[in-house]
Scaffold this active site. Sequence first.
Site, PDB file in Angstrom:
ATOM      1  N   ASP A 290       0.915  -1.527  -0.399  1.00 12.60           N
ATOM      2  CA  ASP A 290       0.119  -0.350  -0.204  1.00 12.60           C
ATOM      3  C   ASP A 290       0.534   1.057  -0.310  1.00 12.60           C
ATOM      4  OD1 ASP A 290      -2.353  -1.525   0.885  1.00 12.60           O
ATOM      5  OD2 ASP A 290      -1.406  -2.128   2.379  1.00 12.60           O
TER       6      ASP A 290
ATOM      7  N   GLN B  17      13.998   1.347  -1.201  1.00 12.23           N
ATOM      8  CA  GLN B  17      12.492   1.285  -2.087  1.00 12.23           C
ATOM      9  C   GLN B  17      13.595   1.091  -3.795  1.00 12.23           C
ATOM     10  OE1 GLN B  17       9.725   3.694  -3.360  1.00 12.23           O
ATOM     11  NE2 GLN B  17       8.279   1.346  -3.544  1.00 12.23           N
TER      12      GLN B  17
ATOM     13  N   ARG C   9       6.619 -10.555  -4.687  1.00 16.13           N
ATOM     14  CA  ARG C   9       5.404 -10.771  -4.816  1.00 16.13           C
ATOM     15  C   ARG C   9       3.844 -10.019  -4.062  1.00 16.13           C
ATOM     16  NH1 ARG C   9       6.643 -10.469   1.863  1.00 16.13           N
ATOM     17  NH2 ARG C   9       6.355  -8.746   2.348  1.00 16.13           N
ATOM     18  N   GLY C  10       2.673  -9.773  -4.230  1.00 15.79           N
ATOM     19  CA  GLY C  10       2.421  -8.666  -3.965  1.00 15.79           C
ATOM     20  C   GLY C  10       1.852  -8.241  -4.896  1.00 15.79           C
ATOM     21  N   GLU C  11       1.769  -6.744  -4.888  1.00 17.96           N
ATOM     22  CA  GLU C  11       1.025  -6.042  -5.851  1.00 17.96           C
ATOM     23  C   GLU C  11       2.700  -4.839  -6.420  1.00 17.96           C
ATOM     24  OE1 GLU C  11      -1.625  -4.151  -6.109  1.00 17.96           O
ATOM     25  OE2 GLU C  11      -1.775  -2.127  -7.359  1.00 17.96           O
TER      26      GLU C  11
ATOM     27  N   SER D 103       6.650  -4.913  -5.832  1.00 23.18           N
ATOM     28  CA  SER D 103       6.908  -5.759  -6.591  1.00 23.18           C
ATOM     29  C   SER D 103       6.983  -6.254  -8.004  1.00 23.18           C
ATOM     30  CB  SER D 103       7.963  -6.445  -5.683  1.00 23.18           C
ATOM     31  OG  SER D 103       7.443  -7.345  -5.241  1.00 23.18           O
TER      32      SER D 103
HETATM   33  O1  TRH Z   1       4.852  -6.075   0.784  1.00 21.43           O
HETATM   34  P1  TRH Z   1       3.708  -7.169  -0.440  1.00 21.43           P
HETATM   35  O2  TRH Z   1       3.261  -8.156  -0.044  1.00 21.43           O
HETATM   36  O3  TRH Z   1       1.822  -5.822  -0.130  1.00 21.43           O
HETATM   37  C1  TRH Z   1       0.995  -6.749  -0.459  1.00 21.43           C
HETATM   38  C2  TRH Z   1       0.543  -6.119  -1.623  1.00 21.43           C
HETATM   39  O4  TRH Z   1       0.868  -4.996  -2.256  1.00 21.43           O
HETATM   40  C3  TRH Z   1      -1.253  -6.274  -2.154  1.00 21.43           C
HETATM   41  O5  TRH Z   1      -1.221  -6.689  -2.907  1.00 21.43           O
HETATM   42  C4  TRH Z   1      -1.668  -5.821  -0.454  1.00 21.43           C
HETATM   43  O6  TRH Z   1      -2.558  -6.475  -0.438  1.00 21.43           O
HETATM   44  C5  TRH Z   1      -1.214  -6.080   0.236  1.00 21.43           C
HETATM   45  O7  TRH Z   1       0.672  -6.026   0.298  1.00 21.43           O
HETATM   46  C6  TRH Z   1      -1.662  -4.991   1.991  1.00 21.43           C
HETATM   47  O8  TRH Z   1       4.456  -6.743  -1.575  1.00 21.43           O
HETATM   48  P2  TRH Z   1       4.768  -4.765  -3.109  1.00 21.43           P
HETATM   49  O9  TRH Z   1       3.694  -5.042  -2.719  1.00 21.43           O
HETATM   50  O10 TRH Z   1       6.465  -5.660  -3.397  1.00 21.43           O
HETATM   51  O11 TRH Z   1       4.775  -4.223  -1.973  1.00 21.43           O
HETATM   52  C7  TRH Z   1       6.569  -4.479  -1.535  1.00 21.43           C
HETATM   53  C8  TRH Z   1       7.517  -3.339  -1.282  1.00 21.43           C
HETATM   54  O12 TRH Z   1       8.483  -3.407  -0.998  1.00 21.43           O
HETATM   55  C9  TRH Z   1       7.305  -2.822  -2.656  1.00 21.43           C
HETATM   56  O13 TRH Z   1       7.315  -1.026  -2.789  1.00 21.43           O
HETATM   57  C10 TRH Z   1       8.866  -2.672  -3.170  1.00 21.43           C
HETATM   58  C11 TRH Z   1       9.448  -2.605  -1.114  1.00 21.43           C
HETATM   59  N1  TRH Z   1      10.794  -3.094  -1.182  1.00 21.43           N
HETATM   60  C12 TRH Z   1      11.947  -2.083  -0.353  1.00 21.43           C
HETATM   61  O14 TRH Z   1      11.930  -1.169  -0.360  1.00 21.43           O
HETATM   62  N2  TRH Z   1      12.387  -2.788   0.079  1.00 21.43           N
HETATM   63  C13 TRH Z   1      12.788  -4.229  -0.374  1.00 21.43           C
HETATM   64  O15 TRH Z   1      14.369  -4.478   0.559  1.00 21.43           O
HETATM   65  C14 TRH Z   1      12.074  -5.010  -0.308  1.00 21.43           C
HETATM   66  C15 TRH Z   1      12.362  -6.610  -0.453  1.00 21.43           C
HETATM   67  C16 TRH Z   1      10.786  -4.399  -1.179  1.00 21.43           C
END
Ligand code: TRH
Length: 374
Positions: free
Chosen positions: A15, A252, A268-270, A272
């Site tokens: 989010d 990020q 995973r998620g959205e 990444s």
């Molecule tokens: O963290 P997430 O599992 O987020 C999830 C999904 O968005 C899901 O759809 C939602 O319903 C839930 O959250 C509440 O995975 P996502 O979306 O990839 O987000 C991870 C964020 O973290 C992304 O912006 C990349 C960032 N990130 C870093 O900044 N540093 C890191 O080392 C890593 C591994 C990720």
Amino acid sequence: MKWDIFCRVVDNYGDIGVTWRLARQLVAEQGAEVRLWVDDLAALARICPQADADSDCQLLSGVEVRHWPQTWQAVKPADVVIEAFACDLPDDYVAAMAARTRPVLWLNLEYLSAESWVEGCHGLPSMQGSGLQKFFFFPGFTAGTGGLLRESGLLAARDRLQGSAEARARFLASLGVSPGANARLVSLFAYENAALESWLDALAGADIPTHLLVPEGRILGDLQHWAGSPLEPGQVIRRGALSVQLLPFMQQEQYDALLWCCDLNLVRGEDSFVRAQWAGRPLVWHIYPQQDDAHLEKLDAFMALYCQGLSGEAQAALRAVWQAWNAGEDMAPGWEAWLQCAEELAAHARAWARRQAVRADLAAALVQFYRNWL
Ligand code: TRH
């Protein structure tokens, strides 16, 4: 053009990851004035260490980042209001929107899905109790959706890093990573996953060496179980052809660059998931699990779209790996098939990113939506 973006951190980083990128891009590329309201600043501080988790108001990359307090304090609403992922705006804020002489565009930014119904719902209004209309804005992969977040210089920056072995080595060294010359570089970001052990065993028993990079997160427990001992960030452990290195959770931008450096990314998620697509490298998606397995339809919809243009063998390999990974099942057979098609999957990932990049990005599409609405 003033924008308010509201973000409630449900769990994880998706989010905040999405809204933080969007806010920055609207400022940097669209000349917007943006306030980002976040209820959990600690989550922002994880992906953006410059953020102060205790500050009610701070300026970061031109974005006014505001703490979204439990007790709302009246502010003037912006011209465009984005409610991210149906996070429910404060009642007083909605009342202030309704009272404004110049109408406010109210958008609900939805979660990303490749399901076909999205095109039919993108941009539709819904009448609210306040008398205001709220529009549903869907990101997506096809014409008729709101597109994907993609900053204007993103792919050029990716190409520079991917085109320079020296720059890559320098970046990886800054993370404390120095892979062997012939090693396949792989990143791993996933939820808890029972399939992990079978995949790591397959990597360990392979002919080609793999260097697996794992930012700290929810997969750590499974990883340590496989390793048989606790792991410290920076530490590398070796099993057969596999080296596994735990990394600290990074900023990020660093994570983006890590994805560009890797030959394969497990995401995973959205957010990444989208960034791995922009990396133009093969990916394996661990979809966010939903109640009643609602996520499985989303997974199928994306695979159907992504697999277009792949040979029958490569499609079967991709589906086998993605399905086993998401079901927590044995990865070995699918992985074997994947390796047979590795070149085709790599070329396909590049072509997919190229095709997606032709479309308007999400921030530009939002601005266009606003202009059309005016
Ligand atoms: O963290 P997430 O599992 O987020 C999830 C999904 O968005 C899901 O759809 C939602 O319903 C839930 O959250 C509440 O995975 P996502 O979306 O990839 O987000 C991870 C964020 O973290 C992304 O912006 C990349 C960032 N990130 C870093 O900044 N540093 C890191 O080392 C890593 C591994 C990720």
